[in-house]
Design a protein around this motif. Structure first.
Motif, PDB file in Angstrom:
ATOM      1  N   VAL A  22       0.845  -1.199   0.000  1.00  0.00           N
ATOM      2  CA  VAL A  22       0.000   0.000   0.000  1.00  0.00           C
ATOM      3  C   VAL A  22       0.881   1.250   0.000  1.00  0.00           C
ATOM      4  CG1 VAL A  22      -1.803   1.278   1.230  1.00  0.00           C
ATOM      5  CG2 VAL A  22      -1.903  -1.221   1.104  1.00  0.00           C
ATOM      6  N   GLY A  23       1.998   1.171   0.708  1.00  0.00           N
ATOM      7  CA  GLY A  23       2.946   2.282   0.729  1.00  0.00           C
ATOM      8  C   GLY A  23       3.485   2.606  -0.650  1.00  0.00           C
ATOM      9  N   LEU A  24       3.718   1.587  -1.474  1.00  0.00           N
ATOM     10  CA  LEU A  24       4.167   1.823  -2.849  1.00  0.00           C
ATOM     11  C   LEU A  24       3.098   2.556  -3.655  1.00  0.00           C
ATOM     12  CD1 LEU A  24       5.930  -1.549  -3.703  1.00  0.00           C
ATOM     13  CD2 LEU A  24       6.993   0.721  -3.758  1.00  0.00           C
ATOM     14  N   LEU A  25       1.847   2.155  -3.492  1.00  0.00           N
ATOM     15  CA  LEU A  25       0.761   2.869  -4.181  1.00  0.00           C
ATOM     16  C   LEU A  25       0.703   4.319  -3.727  1.00  0.00           C
ATOM     17  CD1 LEU A  25      -2.454   0.647  -4.469  1.00  0.00           C
ATOM     18  CD2 LEU A  25      -0.961   1.474  -6.288  1.00  0.00           C
ATOM     19  N   ARG A  26       0.865   4.543  -2.437  1.00  0.00           N
ATOM     20  CA  ARG A  26       0.851   5.909  -1.913  1.00  0.00           C
ATOM     21  C   ARG A  26       2.005   6.738  -2.483  1.00  0.00           C
ATOM     22  NH1 ARG A  26      -2.409   7.233   2.198  1.00  0.00           N
ATOM     23  NH2 ARG A  26      -3.621   5.587   3.195  1.00  0.00           N
ATOM     24  N   ARG A  27       3.174   6.115  -2.618  1.00  0.00           N
ATOM     25  CA  ARG A  27       4.316   6.824  -3.217  1.00  0.00           C
ATOM     26  C   ARG A  27       4.044   7.159  -4.674  1.00  0.00           C
ATOM     27  NH1 ARG A  27       9.285   3.123  -1.886  1.00  0.00           N
ATOM     28  NH2 ARG A  27      10.298   4.433  -3.454  1.00  0.00           N
ATOM     29  N   VAL A  44      -1.351  17.861  -4.056  1.00  0.00           N
ATOM     30  CA  VAL A  44      -1.702  16.488  -4.434  1.00  0.00           C
ATOM     31  C   VAL A  44      -3.008  16.139  -3.730  1.00  0.00           C
ATOM     32  CG1 VAL A  44      -1.002  14.069  -4.244  1.00  0.00           C
ATOM     33  CG2 VAL A  44       0.706  15.825  -4.752  1.00  0.00           C
ATOM     34  N   PRO A  45      -3.989  15.625  -4.479  1.00  0.00           N
ATOM     35  CA  PRO A  45      -5.250  15.240  -3.824  1.00  0.00           C
ATOM     36  C   PRO A  45      -5.036  14.124  -2.809  1.00  0.00           C
ATOM     37  CG  PRO A  45      -5.351  14.959  -6.230  1.00  0.00           C
ATOM     38  CD  PRO A  45      -3.967  15.363  -5.886  1.00  0.00           C
ATOM     39  N   ALA A  46      -5.976  14.004  -1.882  1.00  0.00           N
ATOM     40  CA  ALA A  46      -5.911  12.944  -0.883  1.00  0.00           C
ATOM     41  C   ALA A  46      -5.849  11.587  -1.589  1.00  0.00           C
ATOM     42  CB  ALA A  46      -7.131  13.013   0.036  1.00  0.00           C
ATOM     43  N   PHE A  47      -5.044  10.695  -1.046  1.00  0.00           N
ATOM     44  CA  PHE A  47      -4.864   9.367  -1.624  1.00  0.00           C
ATOM     45  C   PHE A  47      -6.199   8.633  -1.707  1.00  0.00           C
ATOM     46  CE2 PHE A  47      -4.147   4.765  -0.848  1.00  0.00           C
ATOM     47  CZ  PHE A  47      -3.419   4.470  -1.999  1.00  0.00           C
ATOM     48  N   ALA A  48      -6.441   8.026  -2.854  1.00  0.00           N
ATOM     49  CA  ALA A  48      -7.624   7.191  -3.059  1.00  0.00           C
ATOM     50  C   ALA A  48      -7.149   5.840  -3.569  1.00  0.00           C
ATOM     51  CB  ALA A  48      -8.581   7.831  -4.054  1.00  0.00           C
ATOM     52  N   ARG A  61      -8.181   0.365 -15.109  1.00  0.00           N
ATOM     53  CA  ARG A  61      -9.410   0.449 -14.303  1.00  0.00           C
ATOM     54  C   ARG A  61      -9.188   1.394 -13.126  1.00  0.00           C
ATOM     55  NH1 ARG A  61      -8.572  -4.488 -16.006  1.00  0.00           N
ATOM     56  NH2 ARG A  61     -10.145  -5.560 -17.213  1.00  0.00           N
ATOM     57  N   ASP A  62     -10.265   1.659 -12.429  1.00  0.00           N
ATOM     58  CA  ASP A  62     -10.195   2.514 -11.244  1.00  0.00           C
ATOM     59  C   ASP A  62      -9.393   1.873 -10.116  1.00  0.00           C
ATOM     60  OD1 ASP A  62     -11.790   4.280 -12.617  1.00  0.00           O
ATOM     61  OD2 ASP A  62     -13.551   4.021 -11.347  1.00  0.00           O
ATOM     62  N   ASP A  63      -9.217   0.561 -10.167  1.00  0.00           N
ATOM     63  CA  ASP A  63      -8.405  -0.149  -9.184  1.00  0.00           C
ATOM     64  C   ASP A  63      -7.070  -0.509  -9.846  1.00  0.00           C
ATOM     65  OD1 ASP A  63      -7.172  -1.750  -7.338  1.00  0.00           O
ATOM     66  OD2 ASP A  63      -8.875  -3.095  -7.053  1.00  0.00           O
ATOM     67  N   PRO A  64      -5.997   0.194  -9.509  1.00  0.00           N
ATOM     68  CA  PRO A  64      -4.715  -0.044 -10.185  1.00  0.00           C
ATOM     69  C   PRO A  64      -4.165  -1.452  -9.980  1.00  0.00           C
ATOM     70  CG  PRO A  64      -4.390   1.280  -8.226  1.00  0.00           C
ATOM     71  CD  PRO A  64      -5.875   1.161  -8.422  1.00  0.00           C
ATOM     72  N   GLN A  77       7.009  -1.371  -8.040  1.00  0.00           N
ATOM     73  CA  GLN A  77       8.298  -0.827  -7.601  1.00  0.00           C
ATOM     74  C   GLN A  77       8.990  -0.109  -8.756  1.00  0.00           C
ATOM     75  OE1 GLN A  77       9.986  -4.539  -6.251  1.00  0.00           O
ATOM     76  NE2 GLN A  77       9.648  -4.028  -4.094  1.00  0.00           N
ATOM     77  N   ASN A  78       8.945  -0.698  -9.943  1.00  0.00           N
ATOM     78  CA  ASN A  78       9.587  -0.087 -11.105  1.00  0.00           C
ATOM     79  C   ASN A  78       8.918   1.225 -11.503  1.00  0.00           C
ATOM     80  OD1 ASN A  78      11.513  -2.068 -11.320  1.00  0.00           O
ATOM     81  ND2 ASN A  78      10.425  -3.229 -12.878  1.00  0.00           N
ATOM     82  N   LEU A  79       7.593   1.248 -11.494  1.00  0.00           N
ATOM     83  CA  LEU A  79       6.870   2.485 -11.825  1.00  0.00           C
ATOM     84  C   LEU A  79       7.222   3.596 -10.835  1.00  0.00           C
ATOM     85  CD1 LEU A  79       3.391   0.978 -12.722  1.00  0.00           C
ATOM     86  CD2 LEU A  79       4.897   2.233 -14.298  1.00  0.00           C
ATOM     87  N   VAL A  80       7.230   3.257  -9.555  1.00  0.00           N
ATOM     88  CA  VAL A  80       7.558   4.249  -8.525  1.00  0.00           C
ATOM     89  C   VAL A  80       8.997   4.722  -8.698  1.00  0.00           C
ATOM     90  CG1 VAL A  80       7.892   4.593  -6.036  1.00  0.00           C
ATOM     91  CG2 VAL A  80       5.819   3.467  -6.885  1.00  0.00           C
ATOM     92  N   ALA A  81       9.918   3.797  -8.938  1.00  0.00           N
ATOM     93  CA  ALA A  81      11.323   4.168  -9.114  1.00  0.00           C
ATOM     94  C   ALA A  81      11.496   5.097 -10.307  1.00  0.00           C
ATOM     95  CB  ALA A  81      12.188   2.914  -9.284  1.00  0.00           C
TER      96      ALA A  81
END
Length: 128
Positions: A22-27, A44-48, A61-64, A77-81
């Motif tokens: 979940v932390g990766l999604l938040r990042r 940045v809008p509130a995390f959804a 989709r709305d759910d990544p 991890q790669n996308l965030v990096a």
């Protein structure tokens, strides 16, 4: 070794019960450029965890998480990096290839940034 740990991360499904996942999604949410209405502040809008903003980043989709099946946690991890370590290039790709509206591969200029990143991760793991 390193390759084995990468393969394990690619095979690891996302879990909402894993704070690291979940932390990766938040990042991702924190560093990805969000669409703003004309004249809106840069905040940045509130995390959804689920919502329409994810499709503007190139998720289907709305759910990544539904897109991560092919590359597991390694893909996220790669996308965030990429967004964190190469923000100039990542943002340029994302912002220039994001037409208004829903996820539509037929739209002119469309490039599914996130979905493509997952597929590249999967391809690299398969080739290794």
């Amino acid at each position: 070794g390193v390759l084995e740990s990468l393969r394990a991360a690619a095979a690891c499904p996302f879990s909402d019960s894993e704070e690291a996942h979940v932390g990766l999604l938040r990042r991702f949410w924190a560093v990805a450029p969000h669409r703003r209405r004309e004249g809106a502040a840069e905040a940045v809008p509130a995390f959804a965890r689920v919502g329409p903003a994810w499709t503007s980043f190139g998720f289907q989709r709305d759910d990544p998480v539904s897109d991560l099946r092919g590359g597991g946690v390694l893909a996220l991890q790669n996308l965030v990096a990429f967004l964190e370590q190469q923000p100039r290039f990542a943002r340029a790709i994302l912002e220039s290839r994001r037409p208004e509206g829903e996820f539509d591969p037929e739209a002119a200029g469309f490039y599914p940034f996130a979905a493509a990143g997952v597929n590249v991760t999967r391809l690299l793991i398969d080739l290794a």
